[in-house]
Design a protein around this motif. Structure first.
Motif, PDB file in Angstrom:
ATOM      1  N   GLN A  82       0.816  -1.535   0.248  1.00 52.56           N
ATOM      2  CA  GLN A  82       0.110  -0.083   0.015  1.00 52.56           C
ATOM      3  C   GLN A  82       0.749   1.657  -0.103  1.00 52.56           C
ATOM      4  N   PRO A  83       0.721   2.182  -1.007  1.00 50.00           N
ATOM      5  CA  PRO A  83       1.784   3.408  -1.102  1.00 50.00           C
ATOM      6  C   PRO A  83       1.697   3.776  -0.385  1.00 50.00           C
ATOM      7  N   THR A  84       2.361   5.134   0.502  1.00 53.94           N
ATOM      8  CA  THR A  84       1.873   6.400   0.700  1.00 53.94           C
ATOM      9  C   THR A  84       3.100   7.061  -0.109  1.00 53.94           C
ATOM     10  N   TYR A  85       3.129   8.115  -0.602  1.00 51.61           N
ATOM     11  CA  TYR A  85       4.022   9.093  -1.646  1.00 51.61           C
ATOM     12  C   TYR A  85       4.877   9.868  -1.236  1.00 51.61           C
ATOM     13  N   LEU A  86       3.896  11.405  -0.829  1.00 45.29           N
ATOM     14  CA  LEU A  86       4.726  11.710   0.089  1.00 45.29           C
ATOM     15  C   LEU A  86       5.625  12.762  -0.690  1.00 45.29           C
ATOM     16  N   LYS A  87       5.779  13.148  -1.473  1.00 38.96           N
ATOM     17  CA  LYS A  87       6.924  13.823  -2.187  1.00 38.96           C
ATOM     18  C   LYS A  87       7.470  15.115  -1.719  1.00 38.96           C
ATOM     19  N   ASP A  88       6.016  15.260  -0.884  1.00 39.19           N
ATOM     20  CA  ASP A  88       6.605  16.996  -0.440  1.00 39.19           C
ATOM     21  C   ASP A  88       7.535  16.882   0.434  1.00 39.19           C
ATOM     22  N   PHE A  89       7.905  15.407   1.051  1.00 36.09           N
ATOM     23  CA  PHE A  89       8.403  15.409   2.233  1.00 36.09           C
ATOM     24  C   PHE A  89       9.705  14.357   1.975  1.00 36.09           C
ATOM     25  N   TYR A  90       9.931  13.652   0.538  1.00 33.99           N
ATOM     26  CA  TYR A  90      11.227  13.059   0.296  1.00 33.99           C
ATOM     27  C   TYR A  90      11.043  13.055  -0.372  1.00 33.99           C
ATOM     28  N   GLU A  98       6.277   2.561  -7.903  1.00 33.85           N
ATOM     29  CA  GLU A  98       7.447   2.217  -8.837  1.00 33.85           C
ATOM     30  C   GLU A  98       8.561   1.145  -7.636  1.00 33.85           C
ATOM     31  N   ALA A  99       9.238   2.064  -6.238  1.00 34.92           N
ATOM     32  CA  ALA A  99      10.210   0.742  -5.318  1.00 34.92           C
ATOM     33  C   ALA A  99       9.172  -0.302  -5.087  1.00 34.92           C
ATOM     34  N   ASN A 100       8.409   0.029  -4.393  1.00 37.53           N
ATOM     35  CA  ASN A 100       7.585  -1.689  -4.690  1.00 37.53           C
ATOM     36  C   ASN A 100       7.265  -2.811  -5.596  1.00 37.53           C
ATOM     37  N   ASP A 101       7.371  -1.976  -6.874  1.00 30.05           N
ATOM     38  CA  ASP A 101       7.234  -3.046  -7.576  1.00 30.05           C
ATOM     39  C   ASP A 101       8.056  -4.240  -7.865  1.00 30.05           C
ATOM     40  N   VAL A 102       9.799  -3.345  -7.862  1.00 32.51           N
ATOM     41  CA  VAL A 102      10.691  -4.079  -7.428  1.00 32.51           C
ATOM     42  C   VAL A 102      10.727  -5.927  -6.750  1.00 32.51           C
ATOM     43  N   ILE A 103      10.284  -5.516  -5.542  1.00 37.15           N
ATOM     44  CA  ILE A 103      10.524  -6.445  -4.881  1.00 37.15           C
ATOM     45  C   ILE A 103       9.314  -7.347  -5.822  1.00 37.15           C
ATOM     46  N   ARG A 104       8.025  -6.709  -5.943  1.00 39.12           N
ATOM     47  CA  ARG A 104       7.036  -7.654  -6.451  1.00 39.12           C
ATOM     48  C   ARG A 104       7.511  -8.549  -7.942  1.00 39.12           C
ATOM     49  N   GLN A 106      10.163 -10.480  -7.856  1.00 35.99           N
ATOM     50  CA  GLN A 106      11.651 -11.318  -7.321  1.00 35.99           C
ATOM     51  C   GLN A 106       9.998 -11.932  -7.353  1.00 35.99           C
ATOM     52  N   PHE A 107       8.987 -12.047  -6.573  1.00 32.34           N
ATOM     53  CA  PHE A 107       8.257 -13.268  -5.986  1.00 32.34           C
ATOM     54  C   PHE A 107       6.675 -13.021  -6.147  1.00 32.34           C
ATOM     55  N   PRO A 108       6.167 -12.415  -7.947  1.00 28.11           N
ATOM     56  CA  PRO A 108       4.977 -12.063  -7.819  1.00 28.11           C
ATOM     57  C   PRO A 108       4.104 -12.758  -7.533  1.00 28.11           C
ATOM     58  N   GLU A 109       3.997 -14.154  -6.579  1.00 27.67           N
ATOM     59  CA  GLU A 109       3.055 -14.967  -6.318  1.00 27.67           C
ATOM     60  C   GLU A 109       2.825 -14.608  -5.207  1.00 27.67           C
ATOM     61  N   ARG A 110       3.613 -13.876  -4.466  1.00 26.19           N
ATOM     62  CA  ARG A 110       3.833 -13.307  -2.953  1.00 26.19           C
ATOM     63  C   ARG A 110       3.121 -12.111  -2.323  1.00 26.19           C
ATOM     64  N   PHE A 111       3.258 -10.893  -3.565  1.00 24.11           N
ATOM     65  CA  PHE A 111       2.778  -9.746  -3.320  1.00 24.11           C
ATOM     66  C   PHE A 111       1.619  -9.458  -4.306  1.00 24.11           C
ATOM     67  N   ILE A 112       0.758  -8.499  -4.059  1.00 22.42           N
ATOM     68  CA  ILE A 112      -0.414  -7.928  -4.520  1.00 22.42           C
ATOM     69  C   ILE A 112       0.112  -6.381  -4.546  1.00 22.42           C
ATOM     70  N   LEU A 113       0.160  -6.027  -5.683  1.00 17.90           N
ATOM     71  CA  LEU A 113       0.668  -4.897  -5.540  1.00 17.90           C
ATOM     72  C   LEU A 113      -0.506  -3.835  -5.842  1.00 17.90           C
ATOM     73  N   ASN A 114      -0.431  -2.343  -4.990  1.00 22.24           N
ATOM     74  CA  ASN A 114      -1.567  -1.362  -5.571  1.00 22.24           C
ATOM     75  C   ASN A 114      -0.617   0.235  -5.669  1.00 22.24           C
ATOM     76  N   GLY A 115      -1.938   0.786  -6.560  1.00 16.38           N
ATOM     77  CA  GLY A 115      -1.070   1.712  -6.913  1.00 16.38           C
ATOM     78  C   GLY A 115      -1.843   2.864  -6.123  1.00 16.38           C
ATOM     79  N   SER A 116      -1.509   4.457  -6.800  1.00 20.03           N
ATOM     80  CA  SER A 116      -2.356   5.835  -5.807  1.00 20.03           C
ATOM     81  C   SER A 116      -2.976   7.190  -7.260  1.00 20.03           C
TER      82      SER A 116
END
Length: 343
Positions: A82-90, A98-104, A106-116
């Motif tokens: 579940q992403p939280t972008y906060l680009k005004d702070f980081y 995008e960063a979470n997808d790099v992990i997803r 590697q193990f697509p069966e393990r992860f559900i990827l949501n956007g925002s």
């Protein structure tokens, strides 16, 4: 799978996890430090002592740590980013799709990827939703109505552009909309997390499912009165779950209200990792029973069947996961080896 001491088994879909970067190097301003410190204070206040991390580790943890905590030491079978972008702070964002997808990947069966999306982007929000659907194959959206953007310190689900973005999600086949409606986080504004706008969105967009993360705490009554009227509103248990340890009687009150006003099919487990570790959350939840003084009032008892639904079966239904087929697929992966290799 988690096998309890009494032999009952539970398939775990962790409906709320992050892989964030709140390092000093990524902090754009003092608000980045305030935000992650507020997260860390929640961990310190509600976790067993042995699960409290150092400041350095909490700001930026490794992929190996995530794999180990969720799937090796922890009992998660699947986990939902579940992403939280906060680009005004980081500079690079706090926890992006995008960063979470790099992990997803590697193990697509393990992860559900949501956007925002951010409706304050206007037409550009449509383009970004299209990008997430077409290039990242996201399964749902996580909305953060209190996020700052320039001079704006939040938005509402009943804004015109929010309505239009939700319509666009439905057109693109996205049905599950997770909305952060919980305790405030420094420096964000409390009122921007109010649950009242969920009522408008759920009534207007009846083909969408609205998973209200953190069950609206501290506005539990407001949430329950909305959810009992809106059958497409669900309770996401992240933030509420650790109360099973830190405030067990209050946790019994939360579960009693949710099960009384909603039903056992509309409550989803979430650890909010890396704030809390799914291992102890699952163990304590499976062992937990609502105090008798509360069951006398509601008649509600937490049975193993209810716990199975909360811990995985409800999320599986919303996201089209065939649990038996998924068990077979997961038996073939090498997640434990990956945790060691990535260390």
């Amino acid at each position: 799978m988690y096998t309890a001491p009494d032999g009952e088994q539970y398939f775990i879909i962790d409906g709320h996890i992050h892989f964030w970067n709140a390092s000093k190097e990524n902090q754009r301003n003092r608000h980045g430090e305030e935000f992650v410190n507020c997260f860390h204070d929640y961990q310190k206040g509600l976790s067993p002592e042995e699960y409290i991390w150092s400041d350095e580790k909490f700001r930026k943890y490794s992929k190996a740590t995530l794999f180990n905590d969720l799937f090796v030491e922890g009992y998660d079978d699947m986990a939902m980013f579940q992403p939280t972008y906060l680009k005004d702070f980081y500079y690079e964002g706090f926890n992006t799709t995008e960063a979470n997808d790099v992990i997803r990947q590697q193990f697509p069966e393990r992860f559900i990827l949501n956007g925002s999306f951010d409706p304050r982007d206007g037409e550009a929000a449509f383009d970004y939703i299209d990008h997430l659907v077409e290039d990242y194959k996201v399964s749902g959206m996580k909305l953060y109505t209190a996020e700052w953007k320039g001079e704006s310190r939040g938005w509402s689900l009943d804004d015109e552009w929010a309505d239009r973005c939700l319509e666009h999600c439905e057109k693109r086949g996205i049905k599950n909309i997770h909305v952060h409606k919980g305790p405030t986080i420094l420096p964000l504004d409390r009122d921007a997390f109010d649950v009242a706008d969920v009522d408008h969105a759920a009534t207007t967009h009846q083909n969408l499912n609205f998973i209200v993360e953190h069950v609206g705490l501290p506005r539990l009554d407001d949430f329950c009165w909305i959810a009992t009227q809106e059958p497409n509103v669900y309770a996401g248990m992240a933030v509420a779950m650790p109360l099973v340890h830190g405030r067990p009687r209050y946790f019994g009150q939360v579960m009693s209200e949710l099960l009384f006003w909603l039903d056992e099919d509309r409550i989803l487990f979430g650890s909010d990792y890396a704030i809390w570790h799914p291992k102890w959350l699952v163990e304590k939840f499976v062992d937990y029973q609502i105090p008798e003084v509360m069951t006398e009032d509601t008649g509600i008892v937490l049975t193993p069947d209810i716990k199975r639904k909360v811990l995985g079966e409800n999320a599986a239904r919303l996201y089209g996961v065939d649990i038996e087929a998924k068990k077979a697929a997961l038996a073939k992966d090498n997640i434990a080896e990956a945790a060691v290799e990535a260390a």
